[in-house]
Design an enzyme around this catalytic site. Structure first.
Site, PDB file in Angstrom:
ATOM      1  N   HIS A  89       0.863  -1.184   0.000  1.00  0.00           N
ATOM      2  CA  HIS A  89       0.000   0.000   0.000  1.00  0.00           C
ATOM      3  C   HIS A  89       0.905   1.243   0.000  1.00  0.00           C
ATOM      4  CE1 HIS A  89      -4.235  -1.309   1.574  1.00  0.00           C
ATOM      5  NE2 HIS A  89      -4.289  -0.971   0.304  1.00  0.00           N
ATOM      6  N   ASP A  91       0.920   4.160   1.299  1.00  0.00           N
ATOM      7  CA  ASP A  91       1.313   4.907   2.511  1.00  0.00           C
ATOM      8  C   ASP A  91       2.548   4.291   3.183  1.00  0.00           C
ATOM      9  OD1 ASP A  91      -0.775   2.943   2.959  1.00  0.00           O
ATOM     10  OD2 ASP A  91      -0.868   3.561   5.059  1.00  0.00           O
ATOM     11  N   HIS A  92       2.833   3.018   2.872  1.00  0.00           N
ATOM     12  CA  HIS A  92       3.984   2.342   3.495  1.00  0.00           C
ATOM     13  C   HIS A  92       5.267   2.418   2.661  1.00  0.00           C
ATOM     14  CE1 HIS A  92       1.499   0.349   6.653  1.00  0.00           C
ATOM     15  NE2 HIS A  92       0.581   0.809   5.813  1.00  0.00           N
ATOM     16  N   HIS A 177      -4.980  -8.581   5.719  1.00  0.00           N
ATOM     17  CA  HIS A 177      -5.269  -7.242   5.217  1.00  0.00           C
ATOM     18  C   HIS A 177      -5.966  -7.361   3.857  1.00  0.00           C
ATOM     19  CE1 HIS A 177      -4.872  -2.956   5.271  1.00  0.00           C
ATOM     20  NE2 HIS A 177      -3.855  -2.843   4.453  1.00  0.00           N
ATOM     21  N   ASP A 200      -0.356  -3.702   8.691  1.00  0.00           N
ATOM     22  CA  ASP A 200      -1.791  -3.405   8.528  1.00  0.00           C
ATOM     23  C   ASP A 200      -2.554  -4.722   8.535  1.00  0.00           C
ATOM     24  OD1 ASP A 200      -0.987  -0.818   8.167  1.00  0.00           O
ATOM     25  OD2 ASP A 200      -2.077  -0.512   6.291  1.00  0.00           O
ATOM     26  N   HIS A 263      -0.069   3.580  13.299  1.00  0.00           N
ATOM     27  CA  HIS A 263      -0.969   3.482  12.127  1.00  0.00           C
ATOM     28  C   HIS A 263      -2.406   3.665  12.607  1.00  0.00           C
ATOM     29  CE1 HIS A 263      -2.931   2.100   8.464  1.00  0.00           C
ATOM     30  NE2 HIS A 263      -1.764   2.154   7.846  1.00  0.00           N
TER      31      HIS A 263
HETATM   32 ZN   LIG Z   1      -1.458   1.555   5.847  1.00  0.00          ZN
HETATM   33 ZN   LIG Z   2      -2.523  -1.126   4.120  1.00  0.00          ZN
END
Ligand SMILES: [Zn+2]
Ligand SMILES: [Zn+2]
Length: 310
Positions: A89, A91-92, A177, A200, A263
């Site tokens: 993802h 954001d990571h 996830h 996550d 997170h």
């Molecule tokens: Zn995330």
């Molecule tokens: Zn994620």
């Protein structure tokens, strides 16, 4: 500088509050570089956690601003031994180009960076190297940056022990996830102690299995009003993460010396206070809300060090 220091010993017991340092030399040190999500807020940068043990300096995820946070704590890019991605993802991972290219330029790194991540990581790195080919070439020619230092060496991983250097072991385990498959959490072990990072995930029995007996559990969390309906466009966000009540179930099963949130997903006005209240209604052990640059020292006790600007 460390100010407020909370010292925790065995499950559920707060030993002391001190205004000093060096209660015990840490065996493992964990620093939350970014405790946020895709939301572009200044208080919580993108997900990234630094773990230091046995002379190893390991980075888990490279969210927005991770290089700036490393710079704030005086941690140079050239001292990082390896980077581990929990999943892909954005954001990571969006902090990676800055970490890698600016870090290389500024720190004068001379050895490649080892990167571990799920299937797809090798392609992502290959295309990033293509995207930044112009800069890489000019930095080598013009800035005399080390060619080796600009390299990234990728290993795609599966569940199991994936890293063992200087007595520091990293174990990857699958979390839930879905539809992001695979997504990993990590357990880091050194000298009889450990820290576990959830990555996550929604509520995960596999995480509980791999986290059992850990000193420190860093877990993600998401909060939304009870009235959030399945037709809401953000319902799937909540469905892919763990509610405060579900984290309480995880903590009750794992019984870490300390649990901490990172997170932190807040939908439609949810707050940190509400997250803690809802968790603590179902869990009586020590749990703390993570903040950017908060760090944890793990020895026979676990201590929490709040960040204070020097
Ligand atoms: Zn995330
Ligand atoms: Zn994620």
């Amino acid at each position: 500088m460390i100010t407020s220091l909370i010292v925790l010993s065995s499950f559920g017991q707060t030993l002391a509050h001190k205004d000093s340092i060096n209660v015990n030399e840490p065996i493992i040190k964990v620093t939350l570089l970014g405790t946020g999500t895709p939301q572009p807020i200044i208080e919580r940068f993108g997900p990234s956690i630094l773990v230091q043990a046995g002379g190893q300096t390991l980075l888990f995820d490279a969210g927005r601003g991770c290089l700036q946070r490393l710079n704030q704590i005086g941690q140079s890019y050239d001292k990082i031994n390896a980077l581990f991605f929990t999943h892909l993802h954005s954001d990571h991972i969006v902090g990676l180009p800055d970490l890698w290219l600016t870090g290389w330029l500024i720190s004068r790194r001379k050895v490649p960076l080892n990167i571990f991540g799920p299937v797809g990581t090798a392609d992502m790195i290959k295309y990033l190297q293509m995207a930044y080919a112009f800069d890489i070439k000019i930095r080598e020619e013009d800035d005399k940056a080390s060619e080796e230092g600009g390299k990234l060496v990728v290993k795609e991983i599966q569940q199991g022990s994936i890293y063992d250097e200087g007595g520091v072991k990293v174990i990857a385990f699958e979390v839930d996830h879905y539809p992001v498959v695979p997504a990993f959490g990590y357990r880091i072990e050194y000298n009889g102690h450990s820290a576990v990072l959830s990555g996550d995930t929604r509520y995960s029995e596999n995480l509980i299995k791999f986290a059992k007996g850990t000193d420190l559990l860093i877990h993600e969390v998401a909060i939304a009003p009870d009235t959030l309906s399945k037709s809401d466009s953000r319902y799937n966000i909540l469905a892919h993460h763990t509610t405060p009540e579900q984290t309480a179930r995880v903590f009750n099963a794992v019984r870490p010396k300390l649990a901490a949130y990172s997170h932190i997903v807040k939908l439609y006005g949810g707050t940190e206070q509400e997250i803690l209240k809802r968790a603590q209604a179902n869990y009586s052990g020590p749990v703390i809300m993570g903040e950017d640059l908060m760090s944890f020292s793990i020895s026979d006790i676990v201590s929490v060090n709040a960040w204070q600007k020097k």
